[in-house]
Scaffold this motif. Sequence first.
Motif, PDB file in Angstrom:
ATOM      1  N   THR C 202       2.182  12.718   6.602  1.00 55.00           N
ATOM      2  CA  THR C 202       2.782  12.498   5.286  1.00 55.00           C
ATOM      3  C   THR C 202       2.609  11.073   4.779  1.00 55.00           C
ATOM      4  OG1 THR C 202       4.898  11.973   6.280  1.00 55.00           O
ATOM      5  CG2 THR C 202       4.530  14.270   5.680  1.00 55.00           C
ATOM      6  N   GLN C 203       1.789  10.285   5.460  1.00 53.69           N
ATOM      7  CA  GLN C 203       1.603   8.872   5.087  1.00 53.69           C
ATOM      8  C   GLN C 203       2.929   8.112   5.063  1.00 53.69           C
ATOM      9  OE1 GLN C 203      -0.340  11.304   3.116  1.00 53.69           O
ATOM     10  NE2 GLN C 203      -1.590  10.885   4.909  1.00 53.69           N
ATOM     11  N   ALA C 204       3.792   8.469   6.013  1.00 56.76           N
ATOM     12  CA  ALA C 204       5.035   7.710   6.128  1.00 56.76           C
ATOM     13  C   ALA C 204       4.745   6.324   6.685  1.00 56.76           C
ATOM     14  CB  ALA C 204       6.020   8.451   7.021  1.00 56.76           C
ATOM     15  N   ARG C 205       3.633   6.200   7.398  1.00 58.84           N
ATOM     16  CA  ARG C 205       3.240   4.894   7.948  1.00 58.84           C
ATOM     17  C   ARG C 205       2.010   4.403   7.194  1.00 58.84           C
ATOM     18  NH1 ARG C 205       4.426   4.234  13.917  1.00 58.84           N
ATOM     19  NH2 ARG C 205       5.912   5.860  14.457  1.00 58.84           N
ATOM     20  N   ILE C 206       2.078   3.152   6.747  1.00 54.66           N
ATOM     21  CA  ILE C 206       0.957   2.571   6.016  1.00 54.66           C
ATOM     22  C   ILE C 206       0.577   1.275   6.719  1.00 54.66           C
ATOM     23  CG2 ILE C 206       0.253   1.523   3.843  1.00 54.66           C
ATOM     24  CD1 ILE C 206       2.652   3.573   2.824  1.00 54.66           C
ATOM     25  N   PHE C 207      -0.692   1.194   7.093  1.00 56.95           N
ATOM     26  CA  PHE C 207      -1.130   0.032   7.861  1.00 56.95           C
ATOM     27  C   PHE C 207      -2.127  -0.780   7.066  1.00 56.95           C
ATOM     28  CE2 PHE C 207      -4.065  -2.045  10.785  1.00 56.95           C
ATOM     29  CZ  PHE C 207      -3.174  -2.739  11.583  1.00 56.95           C
ATOM     30  N   GLY C 208      -2.105  -2.065   7.265  1.00 56.29           N
ATOM     31  CA  GLY C 208      -3.105  -2.873   6.581  1.00 56.29           C
ATOM     32  C   GLY C 208      -2.894  -4.358   6.746  1.00 56.29           C
TER      33      GLY C 208
END
Lengths: 254, 399, 249
Positions: C202-208
């Motif tokens: 669900t794209q609850a985690r966003i990395f970058g």
Amino acid sequence: MTGFFKRLPEAVVRVGIVFLLFITTVSFARWMIPASLKNGREHRTATVKRETAKAIHYAGADACTECHKEINAVKTEGYHRNLSCETCHGAAKNHAEDPDVKAVTDKVREACTRCHMYDPSRPTGFPQINPVVHNPRKQCVECHKPHSPKPPHVPQECQACHGQIARTKEVSPHVDLPCTTCHTVDVQHKVSPREVRAQIPSDRSFCAKCHSIDSPVKETQKVDIKTHGEKYLCWQCHYPHEPELHSYGTKTLP
Amino acid sequence: MHTAAHAMLFLLPQTTGYIFPNEAEMPWSLLIVVYPYLTGLVAGAFILASLVKVFNVKELQPVYRLSLLTALAFLLIAPLPLLLHLGHPERSYEIFLTPNLTSAMAMFGFVYAWYLMVVLLLEIWFTYRRELIVWSQGERTVMKVVYRVLSLFSVDTSEESAAFDRKAIKVITIVGIPSAFLLHGYVGFIFGSVKANPWWSSVLMPIVFLFSAIVSGIALVTFLYMVLTTLRRERINMACLDKMASFLFYAVILDFSLEFLDFIHRLYESEESIKILSELVMNRLFFSLGVIQVLLGMFVPLGIMVLIRVLRLDEELRKLLYFVAVILIQLGIFATRWNVVIGGQMFSKSFRGLMEYKAKIGGMDGFLMTLVLLVLPFIVLTVLIKVLPPWDRPESVAR
Amino acid sequence: MERRRFLKKSLTLLAEAGVLGGIATAAKTARAEPKGYDPSKHRYGMGIQIDKCIGCGKCVEACKEENNVPRDVAHFRTWVERYVIEQDGGVVVERVDPGSSGSHEPIPNENTVRTFFVPKLCNQCDNPPCVQVCPVGATFKTEDGVILVDADRCIGCRYCIQACPYGARYLNPLTDTADKCTFCYHRITKGLLPACVEVCPTQARIFGDIDSPASPLARFRRMNKLHVLKPSLNTEPKVQYADLDGEVR
């Protein structure tokens, strides 16, 4: 100089020699140790190198797309467009490197219910079903294509998606009201739920139809709609799916 | 792997409420209780010794050497529990290769070396130097060589040299008192500086550690003095015993006041962690803190000592009561260390749950090893007393 | 299948010739060679959207698989908590076993006011207490802001475990050294996403990259009101939460 040493008590000289010996030994030992062992920066570089070299297990969605273009094309059109392949198919680095190693997924109900079983802690609007009543004898894949999971036919009941609201309503005085009592729902909402929204009532008179003192509807909580919280819309205080009145019946408001 | 996972399930301690999953295993076990306990005894015994030299408390002369030897014996064993508790004891030398200057624990080696070399060994050497020369003359064979080496082949037994020894001892003691404070205050800082743990994180921690150290050190030397004198079939010097008890009395009061201040301060500030800490104290630590540390370890000994002062009891009864009091105090201080070290790991950093601690019996960090580590200092002390008798010539020391 | 191998080969050849170098980095960096990796150009962070987490536990599973984390219930580099806040102010928290959500009688009931999932992991603090206390300097912050442990030099004193306010560290029973989340350092340095982010449905985690002006993480940081865990401890986490409830610790 020798005079100075002679004037020193012998105890000091002896202790001094021992200390000097000790310090020399320690310094010598430290000096003997290769510089690389004492260099924090080198240790850190080595750790970073070691950490970077660790084996990868999840190949990443880009690697899958390289070969599985067609499936990806289907997937990008559907609700699962943002899912990574390995979310369902599991770590597949081995498969990506050698296609003969198969990446398998059990087509069992549990693979889907893991995300889509009703759980009250899940965010509202996330599609959830109750697996006990939702075609318990069928596999999910018989009706839903996992790469583009559209409902096979338009959902019969709102609770297919709005499980949380349905559960809340079940324990509320509004339990017997169908959703359509308050919401007008365009057919398109069931196909494109985000684009076409369900309508909600717009003013107090809607609730008054049942809850005003002059309403003909029996068995509801009645208030004088002219004086009861006239500054607000009803749902600014009462959550319509659970109007917080557990003493459902003929009691009047405090 | 799977059997290991299943075994884990049974080993996992009982918890109530919610704890972070990684908190199921308690990082620091019984051995880390022993470590501050032993270090505390070192600092306390040394401060008792320095009362004689710096503050000229003549009554304590009979226990001066005994307290120095006690401090040394316990200091030699103190790093062992730390070492044995490491996941990789064989890598402990890394602390000297790449010490991390921001780490309180990395400073251990330096504080320890300073205290052992510069303070304790030096003071003992100056105290025994002249005797060592005399003893070596009266001995033959191995012991003669041992005494010669221990005296660093010193030969000067003149009155001037003895006067210099006394002066040196005084200087070393003056340096030694802050060093002893540093040694144990530093141990308190290891705990007090952990901001993640509200049970530990307190400015008062080093000071509380220090005063409890003084309490435990005096109590230990009192105990040793009574036991050893009885074993040697000599008369216990009541003036000395009363004086020690009186220092002990004030030290316990100070220690109690500090801990009470800490307690009140936490209660009054009533921060986020207060609920879980109250639960901790009322549930998990009720026995070890409420009953052993405070009631048996402080109130009963204080009551005994007040009783002795008020009732002017006779010698035999006083000895018996002192003996009971110092044992209770020792028990209380061990409980204090337990309550800090184990207590601080019995609640979750989510502040929503409590853990339990089940000590292992065997193993490198189990109950048996703890017993061994608690007995070892006494064995070392026995050897030290055999080699450097603290009482052969009390008159020559008292000069 | 042959096509993929051919593609890979020709791509490598071209990249070596330096022709595609620019394009390769401009497009998805997934194919960037590790030797071309420059840590000084990165500062990693993660965004977590509470309102998107469905508690499926895929992240927990993927993390254990990717990083060889012991497969028991006492060692985690990342885990998911379920919060249930009750009418009377009571708060019930439990760790969600991967795949178990919904499978047992759910705790939430009529008394429940709100309930949600919270993914947890090492916060990769900018001011890390674990690094401060390590006696031998075996745990440290890399140039790109990730906290790593040197398993060859860690002496296993566990001081870092005590110092971490988030319970993110554990003593690895296989190596007897401290262990923790590395943001999947071996993946991110090759342009891949951390395993937990990769599999999150669900794209609850966003990395970058925190410093990157245009990226999913930048968008996350622009569009949400953000919070970190235990801000009063001044650890300056690089893991930030959107829609974080005050009861979460």
